[in-house]
Design an enzyme around this catalytic site. Sequence first.
Site, mmCIF file in Angstrom:
data_model
loop_
_atom_site.group_PDB
_atom_site.id
_atom_site.type_symbol
_atom_site.label_atom_id
_atom_site.label_comp_id
_atom_site.label_asym_id
_atom_site.label_seq_id
_atom_site.Cartn_x
_atom_site.Cartn_y
_atom_site.Cartn_z
ATOM 1 N N TYR A 188 0.845 -1.195 0.000
ATOM 2 C CA TYR A 188 0.000 0.000 0.000
ATOM 3 C C TYR A 188 0.883 1.249 0.000
ATOM 4 C CZ TYR A 188 -3.638 -3.215 1.762
ATOM 5 O OH TYR A 188 -4.517 -4.259 1.933
ATOM 6 N N HIS A 214 -6.429 1.928 -1.294
ATOM 7 C CA HIS A 214 -6.453 0.530 -1.710
ATOM 8 C C HIS A 214 -5.036 0.097 -2.084
ATOM 9 C CE1 HIS A 214 -10.845 0.084 -1.845
ATOM 10 N NE2 HIS A 214 -10.878 1.335 -2.295
ATOM 11 N N LYS A 225 -5.510 -5.122 -8.748
ATOM 12 C CA LYS A 225 -4.138 -5.088 -8.233
ATOM 13 C C LYS A 225 -3.167 -5.357 -9.383
ATOM 14 C CE LYS A 225 -6.330 -5.214 -4.281
ATOM 15 N NZ LYS A 225 -6.756 -3.946 -3.666
#
Length: 299
Positions: free
Chosen positions: A182, A190, A225
């Site tokens: 992060y 996020h 991601k």
Amino acid sequence: MWCDAEGTRWKGENAAKAAIAEPVSALYNKLMQEWDQPMEALLFQTGAILHVASLEQSHVLERACFGVPLFPTTSDAIPLGDSEGLPGSIGTSTFLERKSSEVQLFQLMLEEAFYLSYHMRCIQICRQSTKGREYMTHEQFWEFLLKSKRRFPQHYKAYSHMRSNNWVVRAGIQYGADFMAYRHHPALVHSDYAVLVMAEEEEKPRMNTWTEVHAMNRLCGSVAKTLLLLHIVTNQQPMDTTSPTCLENYCVQAVEYQRWLPEKHREENLTTKEHYPGSEVSSDIDKQESTASTDEICE
């Protein structure tokens, strides 16, 4: 969710402002510089590492995102002394017997505990024995970690590499990864990366087939991601890992893997025919390729 110009997915515009006002690097410096004495963390034989922090300490640890806060019960004392399932906890009631309104209990990952102890020098690991409380040296704690987790040196090197570059690193088991990275506290942003640690000495190498690569990449894409492969390499063979000084001989090669979509990168005023001579199809070609960018960093 609020995205800035760089595509960072903040959990609201105010979250971005809060992160800018207090960057992660400032929190790390506060941990290392402002506390005169190292904090104590208690190591159990089961591998659990618990730390009792004062209110001031707990605020910094929470903002820097080290450990998982464990909220005590309504009892005045934190009820962990000599509890079943925690062998070797003789005398822990003395260690933890403080007013719950004055302290916060944290559980640390193995990598977190060693990073705070060895790199940042802000906690000291101790354990209970029949002789009472014993403080562990870095070498003693390292020996315990080698027995507790397979490939711990490589995983710790990857963890410390990300933390040293001001990333917040959390466990990634919920995404099928080793770690999640992060830009700031998970309450504000996020995660950007799902991290896999790639060790040279693995008997069964990970991501060794295109099926594995595409499966992991599809999973990361479904949760927004980016897949980050951290290859931990060394020029010394065989590597002596009996001391934490071996970490100096490791290098980290970071490979960012993501799908490349041609339609996102071509100019809107050009047709597919101009890009692919002889083709009569315009803009609906769905050719997808995979690319990876590599950045080798030695610490």
